[in-house]
Structures are given as C-alpha cells and as structure tokens.
Design a protein around this motif. Structure first.
Motif, PDB file in Angstrom:
ATOM      1  N   ASN A 294       0.872  -1.180   0.000  1.00 59.11           N
ATOM      2  CA  ASN A 294       0.000   0.000   0.000  1.00 59.11           C
ATOM      3  C   ASN A 294       0.907   1.226   0.000  1.00 59.11           C
ATOM      4  O   ASN A 294       1.555   1.518   1.008  1.00 59.11           O
ATOM      5  N   VAL A 295       1.002   1.918  -1.138  1.00 57.05           N
ATOM      6  CA  VAL A 295       1.950   3.035  -1.241  1.00 57.05           C
ATOM      7  C   VAL A 295       1.250   4.315  -1.698  1.00 57.05           C
ATOM      8  O   VAL A 295       0.259   4.263  -2.437  1.00 57.05           O
ATOM      9  N   VAL A 296       1.785   5.430  -1.245  1.00 56.20           N
ATOM     10  CA  VAL A 296       1.319   6.744  -1.715  1.00 56.20           C
ATOM     11  C   VAL A 296       2.552   7.592  -2.022  1.00 56.20           C
ATOM     12  O   VAL A 296       3.622   7.392  -1.442  1.00 56.20           O
ATOM     13  N   ARG A 297       2.370   8.523  -2.955  1.00 54.36           N
ATOM     14  CA  ARG A 297       3.450   9.469  -3.249  1.00 54.36           C
ATOM     15  C   ARG A 297       3.209  10.753  -2.486  1.00 54.36           C
ATOM     16  O   ARG A 297       2.061  11.150  -2.270  1.00 54.36           O
ATOM     17  N   ALA A 298       4.291  11.404  -2.100  1.00 53.15           N
ATOM     18  CA  ALA A 298       4.178  12.701  -1.435  1.00 53.15           C
ATOM     19  C   ALA A 298       5.406  13.526  -1.793  1.00 53.15           C
ATOM     20  O   ALA A 298       6.438  12.975  -2.201  1.00 53.15           O
ATOM     21  N   THR A 299       5.267  14.831  -1.654  1.00 55.34           N
ATOM     22  CA  THR A 299       6.409  15.715  -1.870  1.00 55.34           C
ATOM     23  C   THR A 299       6.626  16.553  -0.615  1.00 55.34           C
ATOM     24  O   THR A 299       5.730  16.720   0.212  1.00 55.34           O
ATOM     25  N   GLY A 300       7.837  17.064  -0.483  1.00 52.98           N
ATOM     26  CA  GLY A 300       8.147  17.945   0.631  1.00 52.98           C
ATOM     27  C   GLY A 300       9.265  18.887   0.229  1.00 52.98           C
ATOM     28  O   GLY A 300       9.962  18.638  -0.762  1.00 52.98           O
TER      29      GLY A 300
END
Length: 308
Positions: A294-300
């Motif tokens: 179960n993966v999600v992409r995110a930015t920071g």
C-alpha cells in the motif's frame, strides 16, 4: 469569553518524515534527547471544528482508523481542552478529523490533528492567542506538535520540540509504504534501550546531546536528493526492524525497485523511500503497488497547519 467566530473552521496540517533522527542516552527521567531533521510532506489531516456544548470528535479518512480513540484520549480533544483552559473559554467543540496520515505510523498524524485543532479552535472561539503561546501549548501536547504547526523543514532538538528552521531548496519526492499495523513509539524506544544495553561492549555509548550531522543540512540546502539519500539516518530503525522484521523486506524491495534510499520514518512502521525525481517516484510507486504494498506518493517540504 464568548465566541464571535465563524460557524466552522477548517484547518489542514501535514504529516512529516524524519530524514534524520539521532537518539541520545536515556536520562534520569526516562527520556532521551533527540536531534531530528523534520520535513513536512503533502499527506494532510483535514480538521473541521464547530461550536458545541461539550467536546466531541468524529473520525473518517483514507487510512486504517481502528486505533484512533473517539473519546477524551484523542489528542485533538486534549488540544481543544488545553486551549479552553488556557483562555477561560467555557464552551466546547465538535471536531471532525479526516485522516490521510497513517495512524501510529511514525509520520506525526496525531500531532498534525493537535496542531490543526489548536489553530481551528483559536479562530472559532476568537481567543486570538499569539503564535508563541499556541506553540507553547503545542509543546505540552507532544514533541512533534510544534513542527506540525510550522511545517517546512526544521531541526528539532531537546525532546524534538525545540525547533530551528533549516534552509531547504527545491522539492523532494517520496514514496511511502504504509503498513496495516502500528508500532508503539514507547515500545520502539524501549527496544532501542535494550539493544544498547545488550551491545554495550561493542557500540559507542550514545551521545547525551545528539546533533544533526552537517551533511544532512548541506543536502537539504542544496535540494539534492542524491546527497540526502547518502545522509539519511534513523537510530530507531534497527529497533523497529527487530520488533517488525517484515519491514526489512519492504526496505530491500524499495531499494531494488529504484529508490535512492529508504528509511523507517520515526518509530515506524511507515517506510519512506526517496526518489530522484517525479518520474522515478511514479515508477517506484507502480513497482511497489505491483508487489501488493500500500503506497502513496508525497512531496516535501510543505507548509504547516493553515486555515483553509
């Protein structure tokens, strides 16, 4: 004090990744000083607060919610009560939390809820506390709560709540592998203490006052994911892997699938993979999804708690 604020206040607050975490020796009070490089990332908690005669919380969201308390133990209710006590406000608050940060996942979701609730109730009740006082209340609620307020990139020392902003350029791309279980932060720290005691002959004693290493700050300042991949470190990772050995397989799979580096975020069990750019992050997300993670992409980095 009576309220003249709007009917409902909506605040968005981010989760975080600890790109670096050093844990000091345990002190006489049973606590550890830490040195953390925090980065706020684009997974958000949405908190809506409206007036009520007492304090209630409702929880929904895209993550597993069974471990979220629905009573006075919920950190959002504790935050609202703390603000009411500080300001003499006599009413209550109905708090709706839409969660997208994994629960007990090492990404500060509860801390984001607390920061958002403080900000929302302050606006709803027109209590207008100065930001410094809100941050003081945030510190009382937990070590990660002040960072959820400020967001961006910051260095945390002491318990993690003494914050100084860190210069960061550009955007970092993350792929987060979410677990369907939680890890207790106290249990992970206890495991670290036991590990250090077991191996006292073989490892250097922990620094009582740890600091964030210069190469981490340089990588953030340069906005260079390759430099940051080489500099990332988490003292709690070995303890989290010992308690939950399956996380080793997740780390290995991510690094074989193109991540520059992987790290257990905070006390886990979320594993954060750093990608070179947006295309690499998309490819990594596809590869890990194909492996049934179960993966999600995110930015920071992203900003801290804000009224929407």
């Amino acid at each position: 004090m009576t309220s003249t604020g709007p009917d409902t206040v909506h605040v968005r607050a981010p989760g975080k990744i600890n790109v670096f975490l050093k844990v000091g020796a345990i002190d006489d009070t049973g606590y550890h000083d830490v040195a953390i490089a925090y980065q706020a990332v684009s997974l958000y908690e949405e908190v809506r607060v409206r007036e009520a005669s007492d304090f209630q919380v409702e929880v929904s969201g895209s993550v597993e919610l069974s471990r979220v308390p629905r009573d006075g133990a919920n950190i959002a209710i504790r935050a609202a009560r703390l603000l009411a006590a500080r300001t003499g406000y006599r009413g209550g608050a109905h708090i709706e939390i839409e969660k997208h940060v994994p629960v007990t996942g090492g990404m500060g979701g509860g801390s984001a809820d607390a920061a958002a609730t403080l900000l929302a109730c302050d606006a709803l009740w027109s209590t207008d506390l100065p930001r410094e006082e809100l941050l003081e209340l945030a510190r009382e609620l937990g070590a990660d709560v002040p960072f959820a307020f400020t967001g961006g990139t910051a260095i945390g020392t002491g318990r993690g709540d003494e914050l100084s902003p860190a210069l960061a350029q550009g955007t970092f791309h993350w792929v987060l592998a979410l677990a369907d279980f939680g890890l207790s932060t106290p249990a992970v720290y206890a495991e670290l203490d036991e590990h250090r005691a077991r191996h006292a002959q073989d490892i250097f004693p922990a620094d009582p006052r740890p600091t964030v290493e210069a190469n981490v700050l340089q990588a953030l300042r340069a906005g260079d994911p390759h430099m940051l991949a080489d500099a990332m470190h988490n003292d709690l990772q070995a303890a989290a892997l010992h308690l939950e050995p399956s996380l080793s397989d997740v780390l290995e799979l991510g690094e074989q699938s193109g991540a520059l580096a992987g790290i257990v975020s905070g006390s886990g069990p979320t594993v954060a993979f750093l990608a070179a750019d947006v295309d690499s992050a998309l490819e990594l997300q596809v590869a890990l999804s194909a492996a049934r993670l179960n993966v999600v992409r995110a930015t920071g980095p992203v900003h801290g708690a804000r009224i929407v």
